[in-house]
Design a protein around this motif. Structure first.
Motif, short mmCIF file in Angstrom:
data_model
loop_
_atom_site.label_atom_id
_atom_site.label_comp_id
_atom_site.label_asym_id
_atom_site.label_seq_id
_atom_site.Cartn_x
_atom_site.Cartn_y
_atom_site.Cartn_z
N THR A 116 0.83 -1.21 0.00
CA THR A 116 0.00 0.00 0.00
C THR A 116 0.86 1.25 0.00
OG1 THR A 116 -0.12 0.14 2.41
CG2 THR A 116 -1.78 -1.23 1.30
N LYS A 117 0.27 2.34 -0.51
CA LYS A 117 0.99 3.62 -0.51
C LYS A 117 1.31 4.07 0.91
CE LYS A 117 -2.08 5.52 -3.34
NZ LYS A 117 -2.80 6.52 -4.18
N GLU A 118 0.42 3.77 1.85
CA GLU A 118 0.64 4.18 3.23
C GLU A 118 1.87 3.49 3.82
OE1 GLU A 118 -3.28 5.07 1.90
OE2 GLU A 118 -2.26 3.12 1.98
N LYS A 119 1.99 2.18 3.60
CA LYS A 119 3.14 1.43 4.11
C LYS A 119 4.44 1.90 3.46
CE LYS A 119 1.80 -2.19 6.83
NZ LYS A 119 2.51 -2.71 8.02
N ILE A 120 4.39 2.10 2.16
CA ILE A 120 5.57 2.56 1.43
C ILE A 120 5.99 3.94 1.93
CG2 ILE A 120 6.45 3.23 -0.84
CD1 ILE A 120 4.37 1.16 -1.99
N HIS A 121 5.03 4.82 2.06
CA HIS A 121 5.32 6.20 2.50
C HIS A 121 5.92 6.21 3.91
CE1 HIS A 121 4.87 10.57 2.72
NE2 HIS A 121 4.40 10.38 3.95
N ASP A 122 5.39 5.38 4.78
CA ASP A 122 5.90 5.34 6.15
C ASP A 122 7.37 4.97 6.19
OD1 ASP A 122 5.45 5.10 9.20
OD2 ASP A 122 6.23 3.12 8.66
N LEU A 123 7.75 3.91 5.46
CA LEU A 123 9.14 3.48 5.48
C LEU A 123 10.04 4.47 4.75
CD1 LEU A 123 11.04 1.30 6.46
CD2 LEU A 123 10.66 0.05 4.33
N LYS A 124 9.57 5.01 3.65
CA LYS A 124 10.35 6.00 2.91
C LYS A 124 10.64 7.23 3.77
CE LYS A 124 9.98 8.99 -1.21
NZ LYS A 124 9.35 10.26 -0.82
N THR A 125 9.63 7.71 4.48
CA THR A 125 9.79 8.88 5.34
C THR A 125 10.77 8.60 6.47
OG1 THR A 125 7.53 9.58 4.83
CG2 THR A 125 8.55 10.55 6.78
N TYR A 126 10.69 7.39 7.01
CA TYR A 126 11.60 7.00 8.09
C TYR A 126 13.05 7.01 7.59
CZ TYR A 126 13.60 4.20 11.89
OH TYR A 126 14.35 3.74 12.93
N ILE A 127 13.28 6.47 6.41
CA ILE A 127 14.63 6.45 5.84
C ILE A 127 15.13 7.88 5.60
CG2 ILE A 127 15.96 5.82 3.76
CD1 ILE A 127 14.08 3.31 3.60
N GLU A 128 14.27 8.70 5.04
CA GLU A 128 14.67 10.07 4.73
C GLU A 128 14.94 10.89 5.99
OE1 GLU A 128 11.45 11.36 2.25
OE2 GLU A 128 12.35 10.51 0.42
N SER A 129 14.35 10.52 7.12
CA SER A 129 14.60 11.25 8.36
C SER A 129 16.04 11.10 8.83
CB SER A 129 13.64 10.77 9.46
OG SER A 129 13.99 9.47 9.93
N TYR A 130 16.76 10.12 8.27
CA TYR A 130 18.17 9.92 8.59
C TYR A 130 19.09 10.45 7.48
CZ TYR A 130 16.95 7.13 12.65
OH TYR A 130 16.48 6.72 13.87
N GLY A 131 18.52 11.20 6.55
CA GLY A 131 19.33 11.83 5.52
C GLY A 131 19.70 10.93 4.36
N MET A 132 19.02 9.80 4.22
CA MET A 132 19.27 8.89 3.10
C MET A 132 17.99 8.73 2.29
SD MET A 132 21.65 6.09 5.12
CE MET A 132 20.76 6.26 6.68
#
Length: 399
Positions: A41-57
């Motif tokens: 789902t877009k929600e699951k994908i967005h959650d993990l993507k946002t988490y990764i980006e919060s660490y600058g990657m």
């Protein structure tokens, strides 16, 4: 190349904070909690993507969006599973993730017989023994007519092993081949399954009588079905070579060498149908000249695994140093930097060293061993970039 790292999600013992410190730029991961065949789902994908980006990657590559066994052996539900796959591709694209590493290996995602084989320097590495695998095939799995798959020399080794293997040795071999290398990757066999050998036999039976031609046809069916979606949403599919790159357990293997790669790229001749150039998998077979293959397929390569294998005289192989083995990573770096200096790359498997063993990492995915390999490869890339007049991009450091 973009320096990426395979990370197994928020439960991974290796944290994104650790990866940021060692200069990782992109993350290679998947939604490991979603059962194979279900829609991402877009929600699951967005959650993990946002988490990764919060660490600058950034989430650079999906490895993997699994191709269900039913698609591979042409089960009655494959069309529905392909439709689910297409929806997941669309959802990933809408979150800005456009590169998918996957494979079409039946049952076994990858295979090794020893997950902690001692190296001369005191570290350990992954190892494949033909004799040990044949022993598993003949004496533990008891596959019908398994003896016909092995030559005389290996069968003689199996007879010797029968006299030395204990029940504990048998259990460890089962763990190494079908549990510890599979559960965290494919989901076919899980670490808490009570009867893994019987489950494995059931999976093998799904392919009973399957030929190389049939598996090729099924792969073409899948690729042809998803290419319109890939074109519409600019999704790049990167087929991973078979690991190891030869037939095992009577199963057809269809991405092992030059002829195989050429075949699947031309069978569905679309730029979105590409290759994960895994130098380690390809270097595990003496038939493959890895550098020549890189030159030939660089333009259709969308993701690179930089590792190297050493093959022993009897055909057994082990993961080699990232500066050694058959792959010639230095020359591969030159080839791919010339073709596309932004290509995502991960160092793939590394040695287990300096306490990695006690930390419970996934097989083949140590922290210190891969960090050591990443340091070697970073040095290679910095040197190659200077040779080519390219700017080497540091991560998180002052010049």
């Amino acid at each position: 190349m973009e320096r990426t790292w395979r990370w197994f999600g928020k439960k991974d013992k290796i944290t994104l904070a650790m990866l940021k410190e060692i200069g990782v730029q992109g993350i290679v991961t998947a939604l490991h909690d979603i059962p194979n065949g279900n829609i991402w789902t877009k929600e699951k994908i967005h959650d993990l993507k946002t988490y990764i980006e919060s660490y600058g990657m950034r989430w650079s590559v999906v490895e993997s969006l699994p191709v269900c066994e039913s698609i591979k052996y042409a089960g009655p539900d494959r069309d529905q599973l392909i439709e689910n796959y297409k929806i997941s591709l669309k959802n990933l694209s809408q979150e800005g993730i456009h590169t998918i590493c996957y494979n079409f290996m039946p049952v076994l995602d990858w295979a090794r017989t020893d997950l902690a084989h001692p190296n001369p320097n005191g570290t350990t590495n992954l190892y494949f023994s033909h004799a040990a695998f044949a022993y598993f095939d003949i004496c533990i799995l008891k596959r019908k007519d398994a003896e016909k798959s092995w030559n005389k020399e290996i069968l003689e080794e199996v007879e010797r092993l029968k006299n030395t293997m204990t029940p504990a040795d048998d259990h460890k071999l089962v763990e190494n081949i079908i549990v510890k290398t599979q559960g965290f990757v494919s989901g076919n066999i899980k670490e808490d399954d009570q009867h893994p050998v019987e489950l494995f036999r059931q999976l093998l039976n799904l392919y009973k009588g399957s030929t190389k031609e049939q598996l090729r046809e099924n792969m073409c069916y899948f690729l042809a079905a998803i290419m319109p979606t890939c074109n519409e949403y600019d999704m790049y599919m990167c087929m991973h070579p078979d690991d190891p790159p030869f037939q095992i357990l009577g199963l057809p293997r269809i991405v092992t060498n030059d002829e195989d790669i050429s075949w699947f790229l031309h069978a569905v001749d679309d730029p979105h149908n590409g290759l994960t150039f895994c130098a380690g998998s390809l270097s595990a077979s003496v038939q493959n000249n890895v550098v020549d293959l890189a030159r030939k397929y660089a333009s259709r390569t969308h993701f690179v695994h930089l590792r190297s294998c050493h093959i022993f005289p009897n055909g057994d192989f082990t993961e080699a140093s990232h500066l050694g083995g058959r792959a010639d990573i230095i020359e591969l770096a030159r080839i791919f930097e010339k073709t596309n200096p932004n290509l995502p790359m991960r160092v793939d498997h590394g040695m287990t060293m300096l306490g990695d063993t006690e930390r419970g990492y996934n097989a083949g995915y140590s922290f210190l061993g891969r960090m050591f390999a990443m340091g070697q490869v970073q040095g290679i890339l910095a040197t190659v970039d200077r040779e080519l007049g390219l700017e080497y991009k540091q991560s998180g450091f002052y010049d």
